[in-house]
Structure formats: structure tokens, C-alpha cells
Scaffold this active site. Sequence first.
Site, mmCIF file in Angstrom:
data_model
loop_
_atom_site.group_PDB
_atom_site.id
_atom_site.type_symbol
_atom_site.label_atom_id
_atom_site.label_comp_id
_atom_site.label_asym_id
_atom_site.label_seq_id
_atom_site.Cartn_x
_atom_site.Cartn_y
_atom_site.Cartn_z
ATOM 1 N N HIS A 15 0.728 -1.111 0.120
ATOM 2 C CA HIS A 15 -0.284 -0.125 0.357
ATOM 3 C C HIS A 15 0.973 1.512 -0.308
ATOM 4 O O HIS A 15 1.801 1.033 0.903
ATOM 5 C CB HIS A 15 -1.245 -0.110 1.477
ATOM 6 C CG HIS A 15 -2.271 -0.587 1.236
ATOM 7 N ND1 HIS A 15 -3.072 -0.830 2.227
ATOM 8 C CD2 HIS A 15 -2.262 -1.887 0.554
ATOM 9 C CE1 HIS A 15 -3.729 -1.821 1.480
ATOM 10 N NE2 HIS A 15 -3.522 -2.531 0.624
ATOM 11 N N TYR A 33 -8.686 5.500 7.112
ATOM 12 C CA TYR A 33 -9.190 6.029 8.459
ATOM 13 C C TYR A 33 -10.159 6.959 8.153
ATOM 14 O O TYR A 33 -10.033 8.705 8.504
ATOM 15 C CB TYR A 33 -7.588 6.527 9.353
ATOM 16 C CG TYR A 33 -6.592 5.318 9.500
ATOM 17 C CD1 TYR A 33 -5.764 5.304 7.964
ATOM 18 C CD2 TYR A 33 -6.725 5.051 10.501
ATOM 19 C CE1 TYR A 33 -5.115 4.047 7.990
ATOM 20 C CE2 TYR A 33 -6.116 4.286 10.437
ATOM 21 C CZ TYR A 33 -5.137 3.658 10.096
ATOM 22 O OH TYR A 33 -3.946 2.624 10.217
ATOM 23 N N PRO A 39 -4.375 0.479 19.185
ATOM 24 C CA PRO A 39 -4.146 -0.126 17.546
ATOM 25 C C PRO A 39 -3.803 1.077 16.736
ATOM 26 O O PRO A 39 -3.439 0.544 15.415
ATOM 27 C CB PRO A 39 -5.351 -0.880 17.294
ATOM 28 C CG PRO A 39 -6.750 -0.794 18.733
ATOM 29 C CD PRO A 39 -5.675 -0.113 19.765
ATOM 30 N N LYS A 87 1.147 -0.117 15.232
ATOM 31 C CA LYS A 87 2.074 -0.100 15.527
ATOM 32 C C LYS A 87 3.238 -0.687 16.729
ATOM 33 O O LYS A 87 4.707 -1.530 16.558
ATOM 34 C CB LYS A 87 2.980 1.707 16.181
ATOM 35 C CG LYS A 87 2.613 2.670 15.663
ATOM 36 C CD LYS A 87 4.175 2.427 14.647
ATOM 37 C CE LYS A 87 4.640 3.618 13.553
ATOM 38 N NZ LYS A 87 4.674 2.742 12.463
ATOM 39 N N TYR A 108 4.469 6.229 10.258
ATOM 40 C CA TYR A 108 3.155 5.689 9.779
ATOM 41 C C TYR A 108 4.222 4.299 8.741
ATOM 42 O O TYR A 108 3.854 3.296 9.126
ATOM 43 C CB TYR A 108 2.202 5.945 8.817
ATOM 44 C CG TYR A 108 1.008 4.732 8.587
ATOM 45 C CD1 TYR A 108 -0.453 4.804 8.670
ATOM 46 C CD2 TYR A 108 1.507 3.755 8.088
ATOM 47 C CE1 TYR A 108 -0.688 3.801 9.139
ATOM 48 C CE2 TYR A 108 -0.314 2.642 7.463
ATOM 49 C CZ TYR A 108 -1.305 3.178 8.449
ATOM 50 O OH TYR A 108 -2.406 1.850 7.927
#
Length: 398
Positions: free
Chosen positions: A79, A208, A300, A304, A392
Site C-alpha cells: 500500500h 481512517y 491499535p 504500531k 506510519y
Amino acid sequence: MNTEPHIITTQVGIVGAGPAGLMLSHLLARAGIANIVIETRDHSTIQTTQRAGILEAGSVRMLTDTGVDGRVLTHGHRHDGIDLRFNGVSHRLNFQDLVGESVWLYPQNEVFVDLAAARKRDGGDVRFSVTDTEVLDLESGVPKMRFTDAGGQRVEVHADIIAGTDGSRGICKRAIPATDRTDNFISYPFAWFGILTEGPPSAPELIYANSAHGFALISQRNEHVQRMYFQCDPEEDAGAWTEQQIWDELQKRVDGPDGFTLQRGPIVEKTVLPFRSYVCEPLRHGNLFLAGDSGHTVPPTGAKGLNLALADVKVLSEAVESFYGTGSRDLLDGYSAKALERVWKAQNFSYWMTSMLHSREDQSSFERKRILGELNSVATSRYGQQYLAEAYTGWPHG
Ligand code: DHB
């Protein structure tokens, strides 16, 4: 019955055969360091427990560069970005453009399967389904693990070093006297309701979503199975929700003028995931070293947990290798401080993502609008996007 324990001597005893323990075992074995891993659960329980699904670029490299397996590359999905969605509008963050990295959608249980297979292939000593596990003599030069193996034999492992990779509810952290550790802890007034559903993906990448109704995360597993979450009460009873209610709740949180619609399908698993932030300091007591969830827990949001565990293991394996290679304990002595640098960065990132994306029941109109201002600051600024993208996809392994 013979109650005398069977004694085995090794170099490193590893408590916990999740990804952290197995990766440590794998890296040490590659360096010629003898080790034994023990685990209370059986292989199939770990394999079928749903955990997060995103691997940082550095975690993927740890798997592929050390000969675990390339299955992450063939069965996982690269991704190059995520969608940050708020006020019903999606803002794509292009990680490749922002920081030149990608992440991989490859669930933690698959990482476990690959690592367990690699240890088996390489003749590793991994004992599942053990009971009555104890760690002892941690401050001595011969720390020990004691357990009853799957056949009922009591075993005592004498080692130079014990690694605690036994997760957030494990025994290792608790073996550190309370006076010798600081428990840094916060709780959150929400949890995630997680589902696995059968059907095609609703989106090519993760979404998100912040909404006035609360947070939702649209994730995937493969062409036929999808993973999604929505913010819920920590006391929520997953069993009380019908499929219709779950889909309506998820849809409400991603609704927007673009008409984005979730692909509904049969829901094959529902669970409520707790939220906590925790760090044990230091990550060491005598010759016991904690790595992964056994030493720290993140909420969550941002996935990570596993990545941080693998980063700890990289630092720890290098310290152990240095000890056996040079006789110097310097890197072992520096392990906790070095690992904690990344841990606290990840704690901050997970806390920040969580606070920015979730809503609180008692939220004032000021707080709701401030959060939208924060999301806007990230989504409309290359610098803001870059911070998120860097964290991220994962800071470089030191
Ligand atoms: C998943 C879980 C996460 O916590 C996250 O931030 C992203 C993805 C998942 O399970 O797919």
C-alpha cells in the site's frame, strides 16, 4: 511420577513464541546463538487470533532479508498510501511521494505462521503448549525458565540471558519487582469493534475515518475477506449486535458527499479490542530483557504494535550478538534506553492518531471543531502529511 526437572542449558531462553519471540530466535540462530523458545498457547490458537494487518517497510525487510520467507511479498499487498477521511471527504496521503516508502498489508498471524515455519525448517527449538511457566534467578549469571512441557515433563532451562516476549499479559514483566520498574500507563474511554467480513474490498487502501459518530477504519485482508473496525464503548457486547446494525454503524461513519458505500457481506467474526497505552521502564531487570508487548502496549490506531516488537528484537539481537562476539555487555546495558527511544516515538504517534481520529462522548463543540482543524492541518500541509507518513511507514531502524 518423577518430579525432578529435566535440566537443559542454552544461551538464550525466550518466553513467548509470538512474532517477537520467534523473530528473536530466528535472528539469534542465524548468528549461531543457541536458544529455546517456550509458549503457553498452541500453534493453531496463535495462528487464528486476529491481530493488526500493517507492516512497516523495515518490518518487511526484516522478514525478507533474513530468509524467513518471501510470502509477505507474494501474498501481502503493498500500500503506497492511506485515506484520511473527515467531514465525509477523503484526503489521500501518498507515502511514496511524501517519504519514498510503502507499507504492506500482511496480517500478524501470517507473520507468525512464516516465522514458526522458518524456525521449524532451520531446526529451532520452539515448545508450544507448555504450562506452569516461571522465570527465576534473573539477577544471577544463570537466569532460568521453568515449565511443564506438552508431554507433562517438568523442565528447567539454564541460560545466560532471558528474553521476555510474552505479550502484555505475560509473566516476565511481573517478575520484575514493582520497586525496580515504572509502569507508565493511560487508559482510553473507548475500544474498537472489529469485524471480519466475506466479500470484495470496499476500497483499494485503508481509510481512517473521523466522523461525528466516532471513528471507523476500513481495512482489508484479501480479495475475499475484509477487516473493519469502529469505535465503541469498552464494555460493548459484540454478540448483541446484528449484522445490519454493524453495517449501518460503519456506513454512518464513512458517509459523505462522494456517496462512498461499503461492500456488505456476511460477518464471520466480531470482537471488541481494548485500548491502552503502557510502557514498562526500564525494559530490563538483571539478565531479563523485555521486547514487544511484554514491555509496552500501544492502542491499535496506526498499527504500531507488531512493528515496534520487531524493532525491539532487532536492537536486542544485535546487543546479544555483540555480547557473545566481544564479551562486552555495553550494548546489552544500552538496550533498554535504545529501544525506548523508538517506543516513545511510537507511543506519541499512536496516541496522537487515536486522539485525532476518535470522538469522546462528552466532547464540546470546541473540541470537535479543534480536531477538525487538526485533521485539516495534516491533510492540507505537505509537512503535516510527511510527519504522518514517516511515522506510519516507520522510522529507519537505527
Ligand atoms: C489494521 C489494524 C490497525 O490497527 C491499523 O491501524 C491498520 C490496519 C488491520 O487489522 O488491518
